[in-house]
Design an enzyme around this catalytic site. Structure first.
Site, PDB file in Angstrom:
ATOM      1  CD  GLN A  16       6.064 -41.043 -17.194  1.00 35.02           C
ATOM      2  OE1 GLN A  16       6.734 -40.110 -16.761  1.00 35.02           O
ATOM      3  NE2 GLN A  16       5.762 -41.151 -18.477  1.00 35.02           N
ATOM      4  CG  HIS A 118       7.044 -36.543 -13.131  1.00 31.91           C
ATOM      5  ND1 HIS A 118       8.245 -36.182 -13.708  1.00 31.91           N
ATOM      6  CD2 HIS A 118       6.210 -36.777 -14.174  1.00 31.91           C
ATOM      7  CE1 HIS A 118       8.144 -36.213 -15.028  1.00 31.91           C
ATOM      8  NE2 HIS A 118       6.913 -36.569 -15.340  1.00 31.91           N
ATOM      9  CD  GLU A 163       5.963 -31.677 -18.698  1.00 32.77           C
ATOM     10  OE1 GLU A 163       4.875 -32.265 -18.796  1.00 32.77           O
ATOM     11  OE2 GLU A 163       6.866 -31.799 -19.524  1.00 32.77           O
ATOM     12  CG  ASN A 305      10.333 -30.883 -18.858  1.00 29.18           C
ATOM     13  OD1 ASN A 305      11.475 -30.748 -18.412  1.00 29.18           O
ATOM     14  ND2 ASN A 305       9.367 -31.474 -18.169  1.00 29.18           N
ATOM     15  CD  GLU A 372      10.142 -34.616 -18.897  1.00 24.67           C
ATOM     16  OE1 GLU A 372       9.350 -34.714 -19.867  1.00 24.67           O
ATOM     17  OE2 GLU A 372       9.777 -34.642 -17.721  1.00 24.67           O
ATOM     18  CD1 TRP A 416      10.122 -39.097 -22.093  1.00 22.31           C
ATOM     19  CD2 TRP A 416      10.676 -38.523 -20.007  1.00 22.31           C
ATOM     20  NE1 TRP A 416       9.272 -39.750 -21.245  1.00 22.31           N
ATOM     21  CE2 TRP A 416       9.585 -39.420 -19.969  1.00 22.31           C
ATOM     22  CE3 TRP A 416      11.205 -38.035 -18.794  1.00 22.31           C
ATOM     23  CZ2 TRP A 416       9.002 -39.837 -18.764  1.00 22.31           C
ATOM     24  CZ3 TRP A 416      10.621 -38.443 -17.616  1.00 22.31           C
ATOM     25  CH2 TRP A 416       9.523 -39.334 -17.619  1.00 22.31           C
ATOM     26  CD  GLU A 423       4.228 -40.434 -22.755  1.00 19.96           C
ATOM     27  OE1 GLU A 423       5.205 -40.576 -22.015  1.00 19.96           O
ATOM     28  OE2 GLU A 423       3.748 -39.317 -23.018  1.00 19.96           O
ATOM     29  CD1 TRP A 424       2.762 -39.077 -18.960  1.00 14.38           C
ATOM     30  CD2 TRP A 424       1.969 -39.872 -17.033  1.00 14.38           C
ATOM     31  NE1 TRP A 424       3.718 -38.853 -17.984  1.00 14.38           N
ATOM     32  CE2 TRP A 424       3.254 -39.319 -16.801  1.00 14.38           C
ATOM     33  CE3 TRP A 424       1.292 -40.430 -15.932  1.00 14.38           C
ATOM     34  CZ2 TRP A 424       3.863 -39.316 -15.540  1.00 14.38           C
ATOM     35  CZ3 TRP A 424       1.901 -40.427 -14.674  1.00 14.38           C
ATOM     36  CH2 TRP A 424       3.152 -39.871 -14.503  1.00 14.38           C
TER      37      TRP A 424
END
Ligand code: PNW
Length: 469
Positions: A16, A118, A163, A305, A372, A416, A423-424
């Site tokens: 990211q 990640h 995650e 998170n 997060e 976060w 952002e993906w």
């Protein structure tokens, strides 16, 4: 209000922020492949350059100093360190980069917390089947051992996988994240299973080979919304909520903290759905082998998170085979909740306190790090991001109440994110940073938001109060 050694942090992840996707011997990860595939990410954005933290790490450090953080959570890019995914070929430039990041943090009294995975699997490993193959676990274990060996003299807080539920569901169920597969109702369980196996192997490696000398801690970061019944007096809603919690938090926490296996309600829900659909073959939710390192006890702290909450009621699961039909619940956003920049993020600071209490009661009072938590902006940018300021203040107050009134053992809080970043699937359209990044400026200038200033003040107040004592 907060313990003396409370960790005040902010978090990022390699893909990211780093950019440098081909710099100095780094190989491609599944996110390089996925984002270069047209139509996958908002406006075909990608992380080729991102915040260019690969070149601009000193500027990140300045941001960290400006906030007064005690801790900084970053992730390693596996394909930067081990381009083929295995330790047969080490990219020394990658090692040097992370050595520099870590050393500079420590020189400034900031403790690193490092995530090994990640979302960014080396493409070379994906080409061999990736997380769906059982063989990925020992390969991850080797990568983890390499990292403990190389950086563990200085890194004392480790997260193996970030995650796993998001990786599994978005990567293999809906296809919204890399590797973009849509195999609902099967692959996600397998991927989650192999991530847990990989995690447990790495934890045991740390435990036997490194712990006595390095004295660090290892866990896995679990993403969970807070969930509560639409109608707390309706038995079906209550049962649906329990089931939903088992499918999110329980999926990973139960094996590590309670039984060494998946929650019984999760397994029975999946099995009964399989039966209804006339599914034949091995159970879709795998079982753990007795011959492998145990999952139970393989976490030195609880890493969670938290972003949002939902109200839950039964139903909505009919139709094709999928995790959704297995879980058979409907999640609802309460109309009274404020929505942040992304439609999924209802802003519910109080949900975090309830989640922390639930973790305490369900998982035997573990030490907890909130790894997060944050608030997204989209659309017209506000440097005076008042809503986010309120969000952080309210949320941190809820954490304080959890510690003081509910006696939850919370050890740290990571916002976060340090920076606006990739952002993906949303690309750069969604911003979570405490610092604004100008993605049109070739220098990618970082500018603190009002929320960043206020977070710095909160940290200063708490650290300052303790220093005076
Ligand atoms: C987490 N969803 O991911 C990640 O750990 C971060 O990398 C990410 O930037 C952050 O949350 C904010 O989204 C998620 O679509 C990504 O539900 C997507 C979802 C949830 C979490």
């Amino acid at each position: 209000m907060f313990p003396r050694d409370f960790a005040w942090g902010a978090a990022t992840a390699a893909y990211q922020i780093e950019g440098g996707w081909q710099a100095d011997g780094k190989a491609a990860s599944i996110w390089d492949t996925f984002s270069h595939d047209k139509g996958r990410v908002f406006q075909d954005h990608n992380g080729d350059v991102a915040c260019n933290s690969y070149m601009l790490r000193e500027q990140d450090l300045e941001c960290i100093q400006q906030l007064g953080l005690t801790h900084y959570r970053l992730s390693f890019s596996w394909a930067r360190l081990l381009p083929h995914g295995t330790t047969q070929h080490v990219n020394h430039k990658g090692v040097e980069y992370y050595n520099n990041v870590i050393d500079e943090l420590l020189a400034n009294n900031v403790s690193p917390m490092v995530t090994l995975y990640h979302f960014d699997l080396p493409q070379a490993l994906q080409d061999q089947g990736g997380w769906k193959c059982a063989g990925i676990a020992p390969i991850f274990d080797n990568y983890a051992k390499f990292c403990f060996q190389t950086f563990g003299d200085r890194v004392k807080l480790w997260l193996t996988v970030n995650e796993p539920s998001v990786c599994a569901k978005l990567g293999y169920e809906s296809g919204k994240h890399a590797p973009g597969l849509e195999e609902p109702g099967t692959a996600a369980y397998l991927v989650g299973h192999n991530m847990l196996r990989a995690h447990a192997m790495a934890w045991h490696s740390y435990n036997t080979l490194f712990r006595s000398e390095q004295k660090g801690k290892v866990s896995l970061a679990i993403n969970s919304d807070w969930l509560e019944p639409v109608d707390p007096h309706c038995e079906d809603d209550v049962a649906a909520t329990e089931r939903d919690l088992a499918f999110t938090l329980g999926w990973f926490a139960w094996p590590m903290f309670v039984s060494g296996d998946y929650p019984e309600i999760m397994r029975s829900a999946i099995d009964s759905q399989s039966e209804k659909m006339g599914y034949v073959g091995s159970p879709r939710l795998p079982t753990f082998s007795k011959d492998e390192p145990g999952i139970l006890g393989s976490a030195d702290f609880f890493a969670v998170n938290y972003y949002t909450s939902r109200k839950v009621k039964a139903g909505g699961g009919a139709g094709q085979m999928s995790m959704k039909s297995d879980c058979d619940v409907e999640e609802i956003i309460d109309p009274s909740w404020l929505i942040s920049g992304v439609s999924w993020q209802a802003v519910v600071p109080g949900g975090l306190r309830k989640l922390l209490k639930y973790i305490k009661d369900t998982f035997n009072s573990p030490a907890i790090y909130i790894t997060e938590n944050g608030f997204s902006q989209m659309g017209p940018l506000q440097m005076e991001d008042v809503q986010r300021c309120v969000f952080y203040k309210d949320t941190i107050l809820e954490v304080a109440k959890a510690i003081q009134e509910d006696e939850v053992d919370v050890r740290g809080y990571f916002a976060w994110s340090l920076l606006d970043n990739f952002e993906w699937a949303e690309g750069y359209s969604v911003r979570f940073g405490l610092f604004h990044v100008d993605f049109c400026d070739p220098e990618l200038r970082r500018t603190i938001y009002k929320s960043g200033q206020e977070y710095a003040e909160i940290i200063k107040k708490h650290r300052g109060a303790l220093d005076k004592k």
